[in-house]
Design a protein around this motif. Structure first.
Motif, mmCIF file in Angstrom:
data_model
loop_
_atom_site.group_PDB
_atom_site.id
_atom_site.type_symbol
_atom_site.label_atom_id
_atom_site.label_comp_id
_atom_site.label_asym_id
_atom_site.label_seq_id
_atom_site.Cartn_x
_atom_site.Cartn_y
_atom_site.Cartn_z
ATOM 1 N N ARG A 90 0.822 -1.235 -0.131
ATOM 2 C CA ARG A 90 -0.005 -0.042 -0.049
ATOM 3 C C ARG A 90 0.881 1.284 0.003
ATOM 4 O O ARG A 90 0.389 2.115 -0.921
ATOM 5 C CB ARG A 90 -0.823 -0.018 1.307
ATOM 6 C CG ARG A 90 -1.846 -1.236 1.209
ATOM 7 C CD ARG A 90 -3.078 -0.917 0.372
ATOM 8 N NE ARG A 90 -3.399 -2.039 -0.426
ATOM 9 C CZ ARG A 90 -3.544 -1.981 -1.562
ATOM 10 N NH1 ARG A 90 -3.364 -1.162 -2.520
ATOM 11 N NH2 ARG A 90 -3.874 -3.264 -2.230
ATOM 12 N N LYS A 91 1.929 1.304 0.687
ATOM 13 C CA LYS A 91 2.898 2.335 1.017
ATOM 14 C C LYS A 91 3.487 2.755 -0.467
ATOM 15 O O LYS A 91 3.551 3.758 -1.016
ATOM 16 C CB LYS A 91 4.024 2.153 2.018
ATOM 17 C CG LYS A 91 4.663 3.285 2.181
ATOM 18 C CD LYS A 91 5.693 3.179 3.489
ATOM 19 C CE LYS A 91 6.787 4.227 3.653
ATOM 20 N NZ LYS A 91 7.593 4.049 4.810
ATOM 21 N N ILE A 92 3.970 1.641 -0.997
ATOM 22 C CA ILE A 92 4.560 1.591 -2.309
ATOM 23 C C ILE A 92 3.897 2.060 -3.362
ATOM 24 O O ILE A 92 4.132 2.868 -4.104
ATOM 25 C CB ILE A 92 5.377 0.387 -2.835
ATOM 26 C CG1 ILE A 92 6.326 0.170 -1.677
ATOM 27 C CG2 ILE A 92 5.845 0.308 -4.199
ATOM 28 C CD1 ILE A 92 7.114 -1.605 -1.852
ATOM 29 N N LEU A 93 2.511 1.612 -3.465
ATOM 30 C CA LEU A 93 1.687 2.021 -4.400
ATOM 31 C C LEU A 93 1.023 3.655 -4.232
ATOM 32 O O LEU A 93 0.866 4.038 -5.256
ATOM 33 C CB LEU A 93 0.355 1.224 -4.443
ATOM 34 C CG LEU A 93 0.282 -0.232 -4.824
ATOM 35 C CD1 LEU A 93 -0.841 -1.066 -4.589
ATOM 36 C CD2 LEU A 93 0.561 -0.349 -6.567
ATOM 37 N N LYS A 94 1.041 4.121 -3.115
ATOM 38 C CA LYS A 94 0.720 5.430 -3.005
ATOM 39 C C LYS A 94 1.775 6.182 -3.457
ATOM 40 O O LYS A 94 1.541 7.190 -3.898
ATOM 41 C CB LYS A 94 0.723 5.725 -1.198
ATOM 42 C CG LYS A 94 0.374 6.845 -1.139
ATOM 43 C CD LYS A 94 0.210 7.237 0.621
ATOM 44 C CE LYS A 94 -0.364 8.611 0.865
ATOM 45 N NZ LYS A 94 -0.231 8.880 2.301
ATOM 46 N N GLU A 95 3.114 6.014 -3.356
ATOM 47 C CA GLU A 95 4.295 6.500 -3.753
ATOM 48 C C GLU A 95 4.320 6.337 -5.292
ATOM 49 O O GLU A 95 4.561 7.389 -6.144
ATOM 50 C CB GLU A 95 5.530 6.019 -3.227
ATOM 51 C CG GLU A 95 5.751 6.476 -1.675
ATOM 52 C CD GLU A 95 5.940 7.872 -1.342
ATOM 53 O OE1 GLU A 95 6.478 8.630 -2.375
ATOM 54 O OE2 GLU A 95 5.078 8.476 -0.575
ATOM 55 N N LEU A 96 4.169 5.431 -5.980
ATOM 56 C CA LEU A 96 4.130 5.033 -7.430
ATOM 57 C C LEU A 96 2.822 6.122 -7.966
ATOM 58 O O LEU A 96 3.117 6.444 -9.037
ATOM 59 C CB LEU A 96 3.935 3.557 -7.770
ATOM 60 C CG LEU A 96 5.094 2.730 -7.576
ATOM 61 C CD1 LEU A 96 4.654 1.383 -7.652
ATOM 62 C CD2 LEU A 96 6.083 3.207 -8.258
ATOM 63 N N SER A 97 1.856 5.936 -7.059
ATOM 64 C CA SER A 97 0.632 6.700 -7.785
ATOM 65 C C SER A 97 0.997 8.280 -8.239
ATOM 66 O O SER A 97 0.522 8.675 -8.970
ATOM 67 C CB SER A 97 -0.593 6.881 -7.133
ATOM 68 O OG SER A 97 -0.515 7.529 -5.744
#
Length: 101
Positions: A90-97
């Motif tokens: 979730r943290k990685i996806l938030k940064e990638l978004s």
């Protein structure tokens, strides 16, 4: 996504895909998508140590697959649960978004 951003990809003289066909079906799909672009090249044999983008793309593919399975309430394999927790993803996806176009 490729179709939506076709003009972006057409700006490049050359598109090189570093993919070792670890999942042959995925390699075939990617080839069929990118073959319509001039200057497309699919490299299967390459030095993985020198091609860090391969490692990054492999990780991003893993994260997208994990996210897909999570959203669709699909079961994870032990290997898929080994590297990251759901909170990590979730943290990685938030940064990638923030970086996706």
């Amino acid at each position: 996504m490729i179709k939506e951003h076709e003009t972006y990809f057409e700006k490049f003289d050359q598109i090189v895909m570093y993919y070792d066909n670890g999942q042959e079906t995925l390699g075939t799909i990617l080839d069929s998508i990118f073959l319509r672009f001039d200057g497309f090249e699919h490299r299967i044999e390459f030095d993985h140590k020198e091609k860090r983008l391969f490692q990054v793309s492999d990780m991003l593919t893993y994260i997208d697959k994990y996210d897909y399975k999570y959203k669709h309430k699909m079961e994870f394999t032990r290997g898929e649960k080994f590297f990251f927790t759901t909170a990590d993803i979730r943290k990685i996806l938030k940064e990638l978004s923030k970086k996706r176009f």
